[in-house]
Design an enzyme around this catalytic site. Sequence first.
Site, PDB file in Angstrom:
ATOM      1  N   PHE A  53       0.815  -1.153   0.112  1.00 22.40           N
ATOM      2  CA  PHE A  53       0.049   0.036   0.050  1.00 22.40           C
ATOM      3  C   PHE A  53       0.846   1.132   0.038  1.00 22.40           C
ATOM      4  CE2 PHE A  53      -1.808   3.378   2.814  1.00 22.40           C
ATOM      5  CZ  PHE A  53      -2.949   3.826   1.662  1.00 22.40           C
TER       6      PHE A  53
ATOM      7  N   GLU B 293      -5.900   0.201  14.051  1.00 22.98           N
ATOM      8  CA  GLU B 293      -6.377  -0.040  12.617  1.00 22.98           C
ATOM      9  C   GLU B 293      -5.929  -1.663  12.432  1.00 22.98           C
ATOM     10  OE1 GLU B 293      -4.140   1.977   9.508  1.00 22.98           O
ATOM     11  OE2 GLU B 293      -5.338   1.443   8.111  1.00 22.98           O
TER      12      GLU B 293
ATOM     13  N   HIS C 211      -9.644   5.168  12.929  1.00 23.26           N
ATOM     14  CA  HIS C 211      -9.781   3.727  12.658  1.00 23.26           C
ATOM     15  C   HIS C 211     -10.721   2.914  13.968  1.00 23.26           C
ATOM     16  CE1 HIS C 211      -7.927   3.537   8.903  1.00 23.26           C
ATOM     17  NE2 HIS C 211      -6.663   3.999   9.376  1.00 23.26           N
TER      18      HIS C 211
END
Lengths: 626, 626
Positions: free
Chosen positions: B248, B448, B467
């Site tokens: 990512f 998260e 999150h």
Amino acid sequence: MITVEDYEQAAKSLAKALVIREKYARLAYHRFPRTTAQYLGHWRADAAPLEEGLPDFHPPPLPQEDPYCLDDAPRNLGFLVRMQGGILYVYDNTKMLECQEPHSLPYPDLETYTVDMSHILALITHGPTKTYCHRRLNFLESKFSLHEMLNEMAEFKELKSNPHRDFYNVRKVDTHIHAAACMNQKHLLRFIKHTYQTEPDRTVAEKWGRKITLRQVFDSLHMDPYDLTVDSLDVHAGRQTFHRFDKFNSKYNPVGASELRDLYLKTENYLGGEYFARMVKEVAQELEESKYQYSEPRLSIYGCSPEEWSNLARWFIQHKVYSPNMRWIIQVPRIYDIFRSKKLLPSFGKMLENIFLPLFEATINPQDHRELHLFLRYVTGFDSVDDESKHSDHMFSDKSPSPDVWTSEQNPPYSYYLYYMYANIMVLNNLRRERGLSTFLFRPHCGESGSITHLVSAFLTADNISHGLLLKKSPVLQYLYYLAQIPIAMSPLSNNSLFLEYSKNPLREFLHKGLHVSLSTDDPMQFHYTKEALMEEYAIAAQVWKLSTCDLCEIARNSVLQSGLSHQEKQKFLGQNYYKEGPEGNDIRKTNVAQIRMAFRYETLCNELSFLSDAMKSEEITALTK
Amino acid sequence: MITVEDYEQAAKSLAKALVIREKYARLAYHRFPRTTAQYLGHWRADAAPLEEGLPDFHPPPLPQEDPYCLDDAPRNLGFLVRMQGGILYVYDNTKMLECQEPHSLPYPDLETYTVDMSHILALITHGPTKTYCHRRLNFLESKFSLHEMLNEMAEFKELKSNPHRDFYNVRKVDTHIHAAACMNQKHLLRFIKHTYQTEPDRTVAEKWGRKITLRQVFDSLHMDPYDLTVDSLDVHAGRQTFHRFDKFNSKYNPVGASELRDLYLKTENYLGGEYFARMVKEVAQELEESKYQYSEPRLSIYGCSPEEWSNLARWFIQHKVYSPNMRWIIQVPRIYDIFRSKKLLPSFGKMLENIFLPLFEATINPQDHRELHLFLRYVTGFDSVDDESKHSDHMFSDKSPSPDVWTSEQNPPYSYYLYYMYANIMVLNNLRRERGLSTFLFRPHCGESGSITHLVSAFLTADNISHGLLLKKSPVLQYLYYLAQIPIAMSPLSNNSLFLEYSKNPLREFLHKGLHVSLSTDDPMQFHYTKEALMEEYAIAAQVWKLSTCDLCEIARNSVLQSGLSHQEKQKFLGQNYYKEGPEGNDIRKTNVAQIRMAFRYETLCNELSFLSDAMKSEEITALTK
């Protein structure tokens, strides 16, 4: 236990079903995949070139042409038209009419139809065929999973090296959308407020001879448009509409007031449908600006009066509603029972006559029906709409009363509607083809809810369908829709509000197996939140089902193929050879669909079809050796 | 078996945990709900008025004011600042510094902190407390279901009769978004193409003393920007990024090229971050046009050099990045280990000094740091960011090496980062408050992924978190976050691509139970498809979870409360009394949240809190009767 013979029998019955569909498709200038025809042994090398089998849609006018030019109407053929048993027959002249010799066109035969229908009906409940189809479908799904695991990165690599084209600039068609709900709720709200601000004292209605201004309309509803919100407008489908199509239908009334629906969302009213036309044109404007999005909105013809067509055509021309990014579909609501009970119609036959006779007249004598003739250039098909979950007591057969004697208040069943719509469209298409005019596709709502037999009717009569959710419940039909590559316009957000939770929607599964699915919005006014309803539809599908770019572009490509865009436009949007099946029909530079994917789809379909042709051959061999 | 005594013990421990959080919140000018404080017995009628407990954010400049005016910097206080054990101490003058007598500000005490921390850590694994919290949470969920069944229609009726306000024109704040990914992929693509078209021969970089033009940059990458697509740009997170935070992170490099990241997405480069500023301003422009949407983008301070702050402030002012619809958050990546291994930093203490010393200096002597002083008007908080799933071997305690002697290449654990960030922000806030300057909120990424102990650290140190997914796994923490009404900015679309499938996201469940959740986009560049990323986030949540309008407006209201918008703006957007808890704090005309909903939330919270105060009272009574 299921034997090899059972399987062979199943394969043969499926092949027969496909042959039946092919016959109905050819008769009506609907589409049938050549690959399938080839495997069925129905295609010879000396057959007409592929392009000729395509349905005929007018290309859009050139930029320098006037889209509203009424001059080029062909001459009057002088033919006569009479309805008999719910079907319009064309006669060359009075003499031919007297001796009942209709013009040489194919006319449908109800007896054959009911025999064909019963073959398919028997097939979908036949145990071994069900098992056969169920297994093939499972195989198709697993095969795609494998393809994905093996080729996902290769597909993406192909797309990454494809210059200039990505998901954002491939063409997408909203293949199923109702014009009266094609704007989103915020847009409708803004428009209502705008009219009130700019022209409160305009006369917008007449009631019992009294003229009513816009201000008076709102006064009588005890409402100040400044305070109006999307909540008080209340056109959005919420949790209350789930499995309540009746509640959903009433959502078409802003603030629950049918006055506002008449004023803002209808083509026939005191203002000649001006407000509705203006909103539709604003939506069209947005599509034109987006450049890559097209839409096929549905306008209603009810069949209540023979004037409806000319009124609609006048509305279209008077308000200049044409847009290069829109192509029109006519939807016919299945609400004969309502009109009959209000004594607006004497029989179902009259309804059919009101719907189709004006079209035959405009086709035979365009010079006397110039406006309708022009409007029909931009109409590419018919839809049949209403709540499919309403049960009907009547079972359609060749013993059913014919439409001219269907005078009871009972509504005819779904299959009856579909047959008579198809039959008239078919005759009309043949007549128009003979004159070199455009033809129409029959694209009914089907399989949204109700009985799965609806999908049998559509298998014979429809070029493509909207929804198709219930294919989930019939492996035989699902497999047949796959083999015949019948396009399905799916609207998972609409289903989510009405019939089926998003996560249970079969779209992803259908796509994986290789069914010919597209994404459509149905009713942005009721279901969507953002300004770009079609993009919202794609985005949610992509997010929830983790669709790849190749998946999304495959759906977009399907939507263009399925649509009523002309041959010329499809060549421009999909590539010169778009009408060829398999990878050679794909131009990745225009579609952004990987050739690996196209090859996989094509080989997979051929493999499935080869079982059918093997079964048919083995029958011939058996016959020879006997 | 669980006894009544067990339950009482659990309630008392929970109350103690809340008292602890309250203490940390008050010290740092973080927020703690007065209702909760009241039930804990920590509030008296003669306490300071509610408004004074609020964090201090600068109201935006008036339309006639220049947002970049450098004139009003307060005088130099002449204080001295020194770091000791990772914390900055302020001294009134050299004499006080010599005798080690710091200016009278609250300074944190590591020993107390570790004791407090261990209380909460013990609590979350304590069996009876887990059972207690689990049952209360189940109850909260069922209670909301019941509320919904009973009052759904009444809530909607309230909203329908609420004039002029609907979901579209209530204020929404994107509470968690990274500036470097705040544009969507199509926007970035368009921008890159535009720069290439308009200024290909501009010098945009310098390498080994050689000036490089934009054309040369693309030539060296063997790429023609005309051919560039979102596919080849490859910044969108796909299926490949799930559970792969490493992959990512590399998505921040357009076309996989770090050159383009440097050129287009950084504030420090040859162009002084001009391209990045221009894109951010385009995003701001869209927000301003939407009128009702605000955003809190994160800009990075790495702590690698003491110059970073002045460079960032200069970038902000030089390119005029201010927008009334944006408020800024500073994110500090937890990547000491990378800088240390590259020998860019001698110790963790130096990193903290680079991050915080410039802020103390600008606070003490704004006249010599005018640009930074001005920029800080628009900064409202700090974020701590990185992959939480990276495991750390070190266990933080009062025996851990202090930051100035943390010289190893090992990265300190999450809790260590959080404590030292919090401690310095706390001292800084007290110093700034003393001067009448704005304070900052600590708003780390938390929960998260990784260990749930992160949520314990944030329970003490954070005003609110981003999150919070892992609250799903700890009933005790989830219940504590509920009781303390700790705001949680959730990004289900981001999670869907990285850590948790959309349908499994706990947002809906948290919302129902009454946790203080908002919706945010995290990284539109990587996750979203449409032009309106925040609306896409709301639309998908509404569709997939069938959220009602009241639900959506409650989330939007939460997002404004949670944000760093000023007192004045919150009054304008939510109502005069927004800071009051319960229905009296709600102005339905501005928020479109039903009072029935507000009353339900308030009564429910009071009911839960009453168990804690009962347990505390019973302890007193037990003590008295003994």
